[in-house]
Design an enzyme around this catalytic site. Structure first.
Site, PDB file in Angstrom:
ATOM      1  N   SER A 288       0.835  -1.196   0.000  1.00 31.97           N
ATOM      2  CA  SER A 288       0.000   0.000   0.000  1.00 31.97           C
ATOM      3  C   SER A 288       0.870   1.246   0.000  1.00 31.97           C
ATOM      4  CB  SER A 288      -0.901  -0.012   1.234  1.00 31.97           C
ATOM      5  OG  SER A 288      -0.110  -0.105   2.394  1.00 31.97           O
TER       6      SER A 288
ATOM      7  N   GLU B   9       1.857   5.377   1.213  1.00 31.60           N
ATOM      8  CA  GLU B   9       2.520   5.945   2.373  1.00 31.60           C
ATOM      9  C   GLU B   9       1.580   6.147   3.552  1.00 31.60           C
ATOM     10  OE1 GLU B   9       4.396   9.503   1.133  1.00 31.60           O
ATOM     11  OE2 GLU B   9       5.796   8.507  -0.243  1.00 31.60           O
TER      12      GLU B   9
ATOM     13  N   PRO C  22       1.382   2.298   5.569  1.00 27.98           N
ATOM     14  CA  PRO C  22       2.494   1.467   5.087  1.00 27.98           C
ATOM     15  C   PRO C  22       2.412   0.034   5.603  1.00 27.98           C
ATOM     16  CG  PRO C  22       3.225   2.957   6.821  1.00 27.98           C
ATOM     17  CD  PRO C  22       1.802   3.300   6.541  1.00 27.98           C
ATOM     18  N   ASN C  23       2.096  -0.878   4.736  1.00 28.63           N
ATOM     19  CA  ASN C  23       2.091  -2.296   5.086  1.00 28.63           C
ATOM     20  C   ASN C  23       2.208  -3.103   3.809  1.00 28.63           C
ATOM     21  OD1 ASN C  23      -0.815  -2.829   4.186  1.00 28.63           O
ATOM     22  ND2 ASN C  23      -1.073  -1.214   5.703  1.00 28.63           N
ATOM     23  N   LEU C  24       2.655  -4.332   3.951  1.00 27.51           N
ATOM     24  CA  LEU C  24       2.870  -5.226   2.823  1.00 27.51           C
ATOM     25  C   LEU C  24       2.061  -6.494   3.021  1.00 27.51           C
ATOM     26  CD1 LEU C  24       6.767  -4.947   2.654  1.00 27.51           C
ATOM     27  CD2 LEU C  24       5.160  -3.873   1.083  1.00 27.51           C
ATOM     28  N   VAL C  25       1.663  -7.118   1.919  1.00 18.25           N
ATOM     29  CA  VAL C  25       1.016  -8.425   1.986  1.00 18.25           C
ATOM     30  C   VAL C  25       1.889  -9.413   1.214  1.00 18.25           C
ATOM     31  CG1 VAL C  25      -1.022  -9.791   1.428  1.00 18.25           C
ATOM     32  CG2 VAL C  25      -1.281  -7.411   2.154  1.00 18.25           C
TER      33      VAL C  25
ATOM     34  N   ASP D 222     -11.965   1.349   3.978  1.00 19.32           N
ATOM     35  CA  ASP D 222     -11.452   1.579   2.634  1.00 19.32           C
ATOM     36  C   ASP D 222     -11.823   0.457   1.675  1.00 19.32           C
ATOM     37  OD1 ASP D 222     -10.238   3.061   0.714  1.00 19.32           O
ATOM     38  OD2 ASP D 222      -8.186   2.572   1.262  1.00 19.32           O
TER      39      ASP D 222
END
Length: 510
Positions: free
Chosen positions: A79, A81, A84-87, A195
């Site tokens: 995602s 700024e 901020p996180n990752l999958v 969201d």
């Protein structure tokens, strides 16, 4: 691993396997980490609830191993700024694919709050959700673990497709399924979805759309979790920075616009087109007119109501489902066919040993034939598994055997839910252990679409009688029901090997 009782299947050799079985089954359950899998919604049709493991806490080592130490090659989305996180995608020891969302510490500074929020979402189970199956809270690390959806996002299929656009009937199905997911969440007192957009809609291995459970978690402790362009953000969120159930409906309206247009159109621009009755201008040109104008008008009208400026004027989740359900067409056509997604079938390998009638029935997953064999075999294989004192016999045996007898009648008459209840009464007394009862209850669970419980019972049968082929056969069927076909084939071979060994030694085989 905490995800599924069958992670021992990665080891080889009967003794290692049995030792691991014993550890898994006899380990006292922690207060909530090893609770029984939450059922799907009561509205879920029978047969659609299998395969989702219990919500669990994972170690950081588990998730590092699953994702190759969070390798960049395993990233499936990241995602911006603002959040901020990752999958990552990953694969556990038991071969289950998972999605792992990795937050920054800033998003969740309080580990207790993170765990509580994760457990709240982890209670949900529904066929329209990519369900949350675990979390990890280790030092500064905050991670969520969910079912992995292998067939991309709605955004990919709408905006970035290469071979074919989504056909109209599939778009209607997406809208309805996501509405069903939102209605379920609302009914379970989790109405806030953060969201909602086309990137939150994922497609499973069958091509069915599912709503990502990650959106049910706040991205930060203050709840400010909209990361999309402000043009697509609910107007009340811009005023007060809070997500409400009505905000979710507004976001659903933007997803309807995506489905109609095949583009990401700002709601204000789309509403101008709708007011000007320019519906055809709104429609995706790639559909080439292959849609029902009546259905499109209904969808446009629903989108318009969802996008009302005043939250109180928007429909609720039940209204969404009631509007969309009658629009469903091609209900007999599987999603993977409509989307041209190859349906991957993992066929079990050919057994290395000749199979008995029980083995043949299990290899075919013929539950009716297994039932007939277990009825015919009765309790022949239980000899020597119990040594009871006279005191135990006189005090508890009559009541316990009566419960088993009622269970046997129900089992014979195919009243499998009653059989489960009666066999459970017998087992709970604890004076006498019966591998046959566990095998019979395992089959009952399979016939009631409870594959996890069936696997647990088959493992218990093996603990009582470590070399009993039937225990291994029942595990094979349960594993196949859980789509763990490689492990099921291994277990089938082991059962057949035990049968062959018994026959050579002149012993009995089931």
């Amino acid at each position: 691993m905490g995800c599924c009782e069958s992670c021992f299947l990665t080891e080889t050799g009967h003794e290692k396997r049995h030792r691991k079985h014993l550890q898994q089954v006899q380990q006292p359950p922690q207060q909530h980490l090893l609770q029984q899998r939450q059922p799907f919604s009561q509205n879920t049709p029978e047969g659609e609830a299998g395969g989702v493991p219990a919500f669990s806490e994972y170690s950081l080592a588990d998730l590092k191993a699953a994702t190759s130490n969070f390798s960049a090659e395993f990233i499936v989305s990241e995602s911006g700024e603002k959040a901020p996180n990752l999958v990552y995608k990953g694969r556990l020891q038991n071969r289950r694919w998972i999605a792992v969302k990795k937050f920054t510490k800033m998003a969740w500074p309080d580990p207790k709050q993170f765990a509580e929020e994760a457990w709240g979402v982890g209670k949900l189970r529904h066929r329209r959700l990519a369900n949350l199956i675990g979390y990890c809270c280790d030092g500064d690390e905050r991670l969520l673990v969910a079912e992995y959806m292998p067939n991309d996002t709605l955004a990919k299929h709408l905006f970035h497709w290469e071979n074919q656009t989504l056909e109209w009937a599939m778009r209607l199905r997406v809208a309805c399924y996501i509405a069903e997911a939102l209605e379920y969440c609302s009914s379970e007192c989790r109405p806030l979805y953060h969201d909602l957009n086309a990137y939150r809609v994922l497609f499973d291995e069958d091509g069915d759309p599912r709503l990502s459970c990650f959106g049910l978690m706040k991205n930060s402790r203050d709840g400010k979790s909209y990361s999309t362009n402000l043009a697509y953000t609910p107007p009340e969120y811009l005023r007060n920075g809070r997500v409400t159930p009505e905000s979710v409906i507004f976001s659903f309206g933007t997803v309807l616009l995506d489905l109609l247009s095949g583009k990401h159109i700002p709601p204000s621009h789309a509403l101008d087109m709708i007011r000007g009755k320019n519906i055809l201008l709104l429609m995706d040109s790639h559909l080439e007119g292959n849609f029902s104008m009546e259905e499109a008008t209904s969808l446009v009208d629903l989108a318009s109501r969802c996008l009302q400026y005043e939250p109180r004027e928007r429909p609720n989740t039940k209204n969404l489902v009631d509007t969309l359900a009658p629009l469903q067409t091609k209900s007999e056509v599987p999603s993977h066919v409509m989307m041209n997604i190859p349906k991957r079938e993992e066929a079990p390998s050919t057994p290395q040993h000749p199979l008995s009638p029980m083995g043949e029935a299990c290899s075919r997953m013929d539950l009716t034939a297994i039932h007939q064999i277990l009825v015919r075999t009765h309790y022949r294989d239980d000899e020597g598994t119990n040594e009871l004192s006279f005191q135990e016999w006189t005090q508890q045996m009559r009541e316990m055997l009566e419960a088993r007898k009622r269970g046997d009648f129900a089992f014979r008459d195919k009243d499998f839910k009653t059989a489960i209840d009666c066999y459970t009464q017998f087992i709970d007394v604890g004076t006498m252990v019966s591998p046959t009862v566990y095998a019979r209850r395992s089959l009952c669970h399979l016939l009631c679409d409870q594959a996890d419980a069936a696997l647990r019972d088959a493992m218990q049968a093996q603990c009582v009688y470590p070399d009993w082929p039937t225990a291994f056969y029942m595990q094979a069927v349960a594993l196949a029901k859980l789509d763990m076909h490689k492990d099921a084939a291994d277990m089938l071979n082991e059962a057949a090997g035990l049968e062959e060994k018994k026959q050579k030694n002149g012993g009995r085989a089931s």
